[in-house]
Design an enzyme around this catalytic site. Structure first.
Site, short mmCIF file in Angstrom:
data_model
loop_
_atom_site.label_atom_id
_atom_site.label_comp_id
_atom_site.label_asym_id
_atom_site.label_seq_id
_atom_site.Cartn_x
_atom_site.Cartn_y
_atom_site.Cartn_z
N HIS A 18 -3.93 -1.16 -12.09
CA HIS A 18 -3.22 -2.44 -11.96
C HIS A 18 -4.15 -3.61 -11.64
CE1 HIS A 18 0.31 0.09 -12.02
NE2 HIS A 18 -0.07 0.69 -10.92
N ARG A 61 -3.03 -19.72 -6.57
CA ARG A 61 -4.45 -19.97 -6.28
C ARG A 61 -5.22 -20.04 -7.59
NH1 ARG A 61 -6.22 -15.02 -7.75
NH2 ARG A 61 -4.97 -13.21 -7.16
N GLU A 120 11.63 -2.02 -9.76
CA GLU A 120 11.67 -2.66 -11.06
C GLU A 120 11.75 -1.58 -12.13
OE1 GLU A 120 9.11 -6.84 -10.75
OE2 GLU A 120 8.30 -5.13 -11.84
N LYS A 153 7.65 -11.04 -3.04
CA LYS A 153 7.98 -10.68 -4.42
C LYS A 153 9.48 -10.72 -4.69
CE LYS A 153 3.62 -9.90 -4.91
NZ LYS A 153 2.75 -10.90 -5.53
#
Length: 497
Positions: free
Chosen positions: A235, A292, A200, A116
């Site tokens: 999430h 994907r 973040e 990430k």
């Protein structure tokens, strides 16, 4: 030319790939664990081979055994579906070295976008807007506190190797930071083998918008428009739509071009998805790339009339994209509901058992992607998704009406499903008018569930309770239909008001 494809997956996505193979006159080769010997994908494939015991790490995650089998059965290519090994760059490297074609991106692209923080750094270098925060892992609590204070609370702690909501924590104050950091790193280590996290800025009440992209090995790129994925629980997406009613044509043009820009930055080819957060001012920020096929790809297929799985296979063969951007248009609106074997009133715990009745719904605009049939086993070892119901309409209102009808007709007995949960969502004003955000279920639905004490448990405890509940619970004698009618909780009553 690819003539034989080994499908390194199970359930509904394996069945979906089998259909594409059949239309392309390609032999489909299924693998299955001992727990999946009665599964639909095993019966529908042209060939099927036992890969190992029920635990995923001994079967569907056994890289070497899958490649060894692929060679033995003379497979030309491997399709990973989604989940399991689909984004494991080490597995893709092994496939590439074996001389077998991998139906997906290169291992280099997956490795680049899998981390990430590395992905955020790459996007920033290529002028793709990212959520304010760090591009390096946080080494310790004190460093994290200092950075969080500079960014400004609330913030999100997120696993560097994360996905599916694992290793994520909201932090609203400095007093919460240490505990949240410890929980996030612990969960990340358990789920991904890597405890690193980054920070973040927490964007309050955002929308989750993603863009489907396709690229070939000749440098051609295109997008298949966007999807709205803001109805989530912990999430994880629950309902997906295409297109999004939140964005206008101007934002659509910007966000789709930004998605292609992001894909080009990592020399991507095959199918992929760029995910964004959209704030209340309609500013969008790169969230992550899924390297994907997505669970929700059918809604995009429904509004474009384009078969993404077949195109994946053609790209893997080295062919150029079969369409151009100017040939693509949005036709109508599509909605997808993921049907899970789970007990919503028991903290969404998995429901295991054997399918005793499976009565499909149909009618105009309805599509079912399923991994079950009568007598299929629903084991504890894997994701509890049974099927996906997709409804298309000439507009969003018609798509919703068709979805409501389809859900009222779809019958699954032998396990408890979350179908009534979707009926509740589809009846809510926030969903109907499009004002929902990613906190919709948490704010509106969770308070209605009995046994609310469970909500305050750390997420890792919730998972343990859910797993133990499913393991210890005997198969319920009452089927899901009679069970649904007998329950009288407040949220179920809302369905009939």
């Amino acid at each position: 030319m690819i003539k034989r494809i080994l499908i390194a997956n199970r359930g509904e996505i394996a069945h979906r790939i089998i259909k594409a193979c059949r239309e392309l006159n390609i032999t489909s080769i299924a693998i299955y664990s001992e727990a999946d010997k009665n599964s639909l994908h095993v019966r529908r494939a042209d060939e099927a081979y036992l890969i190992g015991p029920p635990p995923a790490n001994e079967s569907y995650l056994n890289k070497e055994k899958i490649i060894e089998l692929a060679k033995k059965v003379k497979a030309d290519a491997i399709h990973p579906g989604y989940g399991f090994l689909s984004e494991n760059y080490e597995f893709i490297e092994l496939v590439e070295k074996s001389g077998i074609i991998f139906i997906g991106p290169s291992s280099a692209s997956v490795k680049l976008m899998g981390g990430k923080t590395e992905a955020r750094t790459l996007m920033k270098q290529n002028n793709v807007p990212i959520v304010p925060g760090t591009t390096e892992p946080i080494s310790n609590i004190e460093e994290g506190k200092k950075i969080a204070k500079e960014i400004g609370y609330p913030i999100m702690l997120k696993a560097v190797s994360g996905g599916g909501g694992k290793g994520m924590r909201k932090v609203f104050s400095q007093q919460e930071f240490e505990n949240a950091f410890n929980l996030a790193t612990s969960e990340s280590k358990k789920a991904f083998g890597n405890s690193e996290v980054y920070i973040e800025k927490y964007i309050e009440n955002p929308k989750h918008i993603e863009v489907q992209i396709l690229a070939d090995k000749h440098g051609n790129y295109l997008h298949l428009f966007e999807r709205e994925c803001s109805v989530q629980r912990r999430h994880q997406k629950v309902i997906e739509e295409a297109p999004s009613i939140t964005i206008n044509e101007n934002i659509r043009k910007k966000i789709t071009q930004t998605a292609i820009q992001a894909a080009k930055a990592c020399n991507y080819y095959n199918a992929g998805t760029i995910e964004f957060l959209l704030d209340k001012n309609k500013n969008f920020y790169f969230l992550e790339m899924n390297t994907r096929l997505q669970v929700e790809h059918p809604v995009t297929e429904m509004i474009t009339g384009f078969d993404i799985v077949k195109e994946q296979i053609k790209i893997a063969e080295g062919k150029e994209l079969s369409i151009k951007q100017e040939d693509l248009n949005i036709f109508g609106h599509a909605i997808e509901c993921r049907i899970y074997a789970e007990d919503v009133e028991n903290n969404f715990s998995p429901s295991t058992g054997k399918i005793t009745l499976h009565r499909l719904t149909s009618g105009p605009g309805i599509r079912i992607e399923r991994g079950i049939d009568v007598s299929s086993d629903v084991p504890i070892y894997y994701d509890p998704m049974l099927a996906k119901v997709i409804a298309w309409g000439s507009n969003r209102e018609e798509a919703i009406a068709r979805m409501k009808r389809a859900l009222s007709e779809y019958q699954i007995c032998g396990v408890i499903t979350n179908i009534p949960f979707y009926k509740w969502i589809l009846s809510q004003e926030e969903f109907l008018d499009g004002s929902f955000d990613i906190n919709f279920i948490e704010n509106k639905f969770i308070p209605l569930i009995p046994n609310k004490w469970k909500e305050n448990l750390p997420e890792e405890y919730e998972e343990v309770i859910a797993s133990l509940s499913a393991l210890l619970k005997e198969e319920k004698k009452n089927n899901s239909a009679s069970y649904n009618k007998s329950k009288k909780s407040s949220w179920r009553n809302l369905l009939y008001e």
